[in-house]
Design an enzyme around this catalytic site. Structure first.
Site, short mmCIF file in Angstrom:
data_model
loop_
_atom_site.label_atom_id
_atom_site.label_comp_id
_atom_site.label_asym_id
_atom_site.label_seq_id
_atom_site.Cartn_x
_atom_site.Cartn_y
_atom_site.Cartn_z
N LEU A 1 4.62 -6.91 -10.69
CA LEU A 1 4.06 -8.21 -11.09
C LEU A 1 3.78 -8.24 -12.60
O LEU A 1 3.47 -9.29 -13.16
CB LEU A 1 2.77 -8.49 -10.33
CG LEU A 1 2.89 -8.53 -8.80
CD1 LEU A 1 1.54 -8.83 -8.18
CD2 LEU A 1 3.91 -9.56 -8.35
N SER A 2 3.89 -7.09 -13.27
CA SER A 2 3.50 -7.02 -14.67
C SER A 2 4.31 -7.92 -15.60
O SER A 2 3.75 -8.48 -16.55
CB SER A 2 3.57 -5.56 -15.17
OG SER A 2 2.62 -4.78 -14.48
N THR B 1 5.02 3.38 -13.90
CA THR B 1 4.44 3.29 -12.56
C THR B 1 5.10 4.30 -11.64
O THR B 1 5.88 5.15 -12.08
CB THR B 1 4.47 1.82 -12.04
OG1 THR B 1 3.70 1.76 -10.85
CG2 THR B 1 5.88 1.32 -11.80
N LYS C 1 4.19 8.68 -13.16
CA LYS C 1 2.99 8.75 -13.99
C LYS C 1 2.63 10.17 -14.43
O LYS C 1 2.05 10.37 -15.49
CB LYS C 1 1.80 8.12 -13.27
CG LYS C 1 1.87 6.60 -13.20
CD LYS C 1 0.64 6.02 -12.56
CE LYS C 1 0.73 4.51 -12.51
NZ LYS C 1 -0.46 3.87 -11.94
N ASN D 1 0.04 5.86 -17.73
CA ASN D 1 0.59 4.58 -17.23
C ASN D 1 1.03 3.67 -18.37
O ASN D 1 1.57 2.60 -18.12
CB ASN D 1 -0.41 3.85 -16.31
CG ASN D 1 -1.44 3.06 -17.10
OD1 ASN D 1 -1.83 3.46 -18.20
ND2 ASN D 1 -1.88 1.94 -16.56
N ASP E 1 -5.46 2.63 -16.35
CA ASP E 1 -5.86 2.26 -14.98
C ASP E 1 -7.38 2.40 -14.77
O ASP E 1 -8.01 1.56 -14.14
CB ASP E 1 -5.14 3.14 -13.95
CG ASP E 1 -3.71 2.71 -13.71
OD1 ASP E 1 -3.39 1.53 -13.91
OD2 ASP E 1 -2.90 3.57 -13.30
N GLY F 1 -3.99 10.22 -4.76
CA GLY F 1 -2.76 10.03 -5.55
C GLY F 1 -3.12 9.63 -6.97
O GLY F 1 -4.25 9.85 -7.44
N ALA G 1 -3.63 6.65 -8.38
CA ALA G 1 -4.70 5.67 -8.54
C ALA G 1 -6.06 6.34 -8.33
O ALA G 1 -7.02 6.10 -9.09
CB ALA G 1 -4.51 4.51 -7.56
N TYR H 1 -3.80 -4.98 -4.17
CA TYR H 1 -4.05 -6.39 -4.54
C TYR H 1 -3.16 -7.34 -3.77
O TYR H 1 -3.25 -8.55 -3.92
CB TYR H 1 -3.84 -6.59 -6.05
CG TYR H 1 -2.60 -5.93 -6.58
CD1 TYR H 1 -1.35 -6.51 -6.46
CD2 TYR H 1 -2.69 -4.66 -7.16
CE1 TYR H 1 -0.22 -5.88 -6.91
CE2 TYR H 1 -1.55 -4.02 -7.62
CZ TYR H 1 -0.32 -4.63 -7.48
OH TYR H 1 0.81 -4.00 -7.93
N GLY I 1 -7.80 -5.31 -5.84
CA GLY I 1 -7.31 -4.67 -7.07
C GLY I 1 -6.67 -5.59 -8.09
O GLY I 1 -6.13 -5.11 -9.09
P1 NAP Z 1 0.37 7.67 -4.64
O1 NAP Z 1 0.18 8.55 -5.83
O2 NAP Z 1 1.66 7.70 -3.90
O3 NAP Z 1 -0.82 8.03 -3.59
C1 NAP Z 1 -0.85 7.45 -2.31
C2 NAP Z 1 -2.16 7.80 -1.61
O4 NAP Z 1 -2.19 7.11 -0.35
C3 NAP Z 1 -2.30 9.29 -1.28
O5 NAP Z 1 -3.66 9.63 -1.28
C4 NAP Z 1 -1.74 9.35 0.14
O6 NAP Z 1 -2.21 10.43 0.91
C5 NAP Z 1 -2.31 8.06 0.73
N1 NAP Z 1 -1.53 7.58 1.86
C6 NAP Z 1 -0.34 6.95 1.81
N2 NAP Z 1 0.07 6.66 3.07
C7 NAP Z 1 -0.89 7.13 3.91
C8 NAP Z 1 -1.04 7.14 5.32
N3 NAP Z 1 -0.13 6.62 6.13
N4 NAP Z 1 -2.16 7.70 5.85
C9 NAP Z 1 -3.09 8.25 5.03
N5 NAP Z 1 -3.00 8.27 3.69
C10 NAP Z 1 -1.91 7.72 3.12
O7 NAP Z 1 0.12 6.14 -5.00
P2 NAP Z 1 -0.87 5.58 -6.13
O8 NAP Z 1 -0.15 5.44 -7.41
O9 NAP Z 1 -2.13 6.35 -6.09
O10 NAP Z 1 -1.10 4.09 -5.58
C11 NAP Z 1 -1.94 3.86 -4.47
C12 NAP Z 1 -2.19 2.36 -4.34
O11 NAP Z 1 -2.87 1.91 -5.49
C13 NAP Z 1 -0.90 1.53 -4.25
O12 NAP Z 1 -1.13 0.53 -3.29
C14 NAP Z 1 -0.78 0.91 -5.63
O13 NAP Z 1 -0.10 -0.34 -5.61
C15 NAP Z 1 -2.26 0.74 -5.98
N6 NAP Z 1 -2.52 0.67 -7.42
C16 NAP Z 1 -3.18 -0.42 -7.86
C17 NAP Z 1 -3.45 -0.52 -9.21
C18 NAP Z 1 -4.15 -1.75 -9.71
O14 NAP Z 1 -4.12 -2.00 -10.93
N7 NAP Z 1 -4.80 -2.51 -8.84
C19 NAP Z 1 -3.08 0.49 -10.12
C20 NAP Z 1 -2.43 1.61 -9.61
C21 NAP Z 1 -2.15 1.69 -8.25
P3 NAP Z 1 -1.45 11.86 0.83
O15 NAP Z 1 -1.90 12.51 -0.44
O16 NAP Z 1 -1.90 12.56 2.05
O17 NAP Z 1 0.03 11.55 0.84
#
Ligand code: NAP
Length: 313
Positions: A23-24, A69, A73, A94, A109, A136, A138, A229, A250
């Site tokens: 969306l950026s 993203t 990252k 990021n 972030d 992860g 975030a 979000y 978010g």
């Molecule tokens: P990531 O590095 O891939 O981390 C994903 C996280 O979700 C890990 O802790 C993972 O657990 C957990 N997870 C995923 N599927 C799961 C499941 N089925 N059951 C249990 N845990 C699960 O992703 P990320 O970059 O942190 O992003 C996470 C979310 O934040 C995304 O939805 C992203 O769009 C959002 N985000 C929002 C913003 C914002 O500005 N609002 C900024 C950045 C990210 P494991 O470690 O066990 O795999």
């Protein structure tokens, strides 16, 4: 976005894989337009194997700045020349500034998270106990930002425990005043005793709509924040709202991390109102038009090139 691309138009963009749901571009192009800069912001799908050649190639082409993203990252930290304190502490980049031939990595972030939390709830993390689900990218940024803002206790819960332990190790080494511990993701009692509960997993998005934690013991005095979000109210937030808690999604985190990146690249204050309007329009348009595939489409940013008043970053 510039009404017409010319030989003088400068470019920025976002790299990720996949990238089509970003969306950026909507709000970054609206921002350039609002301040009268002849700049554009473009999405680039970069496979992990091509990361280094893509970043160096974009830099060689005169790119002014990049957002980074999933899934790049952390890997991109090895490519940039310097790390700002924000990226060094979060161990993730990021935003990249290209300055004097050098690539400088930032992480906006965490700042986006803290600013949105304050904006939406007035919450001051200092001296507070916080629960974070997820470990992860975030979750790292959120945990480090909360520790930096003075939280007294941070408990991390994650499906993969070892990743939670890594974040706890980071906080213990960089913020020794903050008590960091790993909790049990399956224990419903973990939600008690925390002022703020954050979902920083990707759970809640359409592909995986369940929340990360049971909220049966949640109290109306607690705040529940979901970094997701889209949809704007996840099942997790809905459950929290029904128990009387204050809830935040978010969207503003996304806006503020992008506003900070805009300022890093241009040196100008971000035109927040225009950016917020553009993001809002994009989110609304996605919600209305994507009933078929249930994903943010990011199409509004292509649809309106000149006045773009509009899940990845
Ligand atoms: P990531 O590095 O891939 O981390 C994903 C996280 O979700 C890990 O802790 C993972 O657990 C957990 N997870 C995923 N599927 C799961 C499941 N089925 N059951 C249990 N845990 C699960 O992703 P990320 O970059 O942190 O992003 C996470 C979310 O934040 C995304 O939805 C992203 O769009 C959002 N985000 C929002 C913003 C914002 O500005 N609002 C900024 C950045 C990210 P494991 O470690 O066990 O795999």
């Amino acid at each position: 976005m510039s009404a017409q691309i010319s030989g003088k138009t400068l470019f920025t963009g976002i790299i990720g894989y996949p990238i089509e749901h970003t969306l950026s571009p909507s709000f970054q192009n609206a921002a350039f337009n609002a301040v009268g800069l002849d700049w554009v912001y473009l999405p680039f799908a970069v496979a992990p194997k091509d990361l280094e050649s893509a970043v160096l190639g974009l830099a060689a082409c005169g790119c002014r700045g990049l957002n980074v993203t999933m899934p790049h990252k952390q890997a991109v930290m090895l490519i940039v020349d310097d790390l700002d304190e924000s990226a060094r502490l979060a161990r993730a980049v990021n935003t990249i500034q290209l300055k004097g031939g050098r690539l400088i990595g930032y992480n906006t972030d965490g700042l986006g998270f803290i600013r949105s939390l304050k904006d939406e709830t007035g919450y001051i993390p200092e001296g507070k106990a916080v629960l974070i689900a997820g470990a992860g990218g975030a979750a790292r940024s959120v945990a480090v930002a909360l520790a930096g803002a003075g939280a007294s206790e941070i408990k991390i819960l994650n499906r993969t425990r070892q990743k939670a332990e890594e974040i706890v190790g980071m906080i213990k080494s960089d913020f020794p005043m903050c008590r960091a511990v790993v909790g049990e993701i399956d224990d419903p009692a973990e939600v008690t005793g925390h002022d703020l509960i954050v979902n920083a997993t990707s759970m809640g998005m359409e592909a995986n709509p369940e929340g990360p934690l049971a909220l049966d013991l949640l109290l109306p005095t607690q705040i529940v924040y979901d970094v997701v979000y889209w949809p704007s109210e996840t099942r997790f937030l809905k459950a929290a709202r029904r128990r009387g808690a204050k809830t935040v999604n978010g969207a503003k985190m996304l806006l503020y991390q992008g506003a900070e990146a805009f300022t890093i690249w241009t040196g100008l204050p971000a035109p927040l109102n225009r950016m917020a309007k553009a993001l809002d329009a994009e989110l609304r348009w996605s919600e209305e038009s994507s009933a078929a595939d249930k994903q943010p489409t990011g199409k509004n940013n292509i649809r309106s090139q000149t006045d773009n008043s509009g899940a990845t970053q």
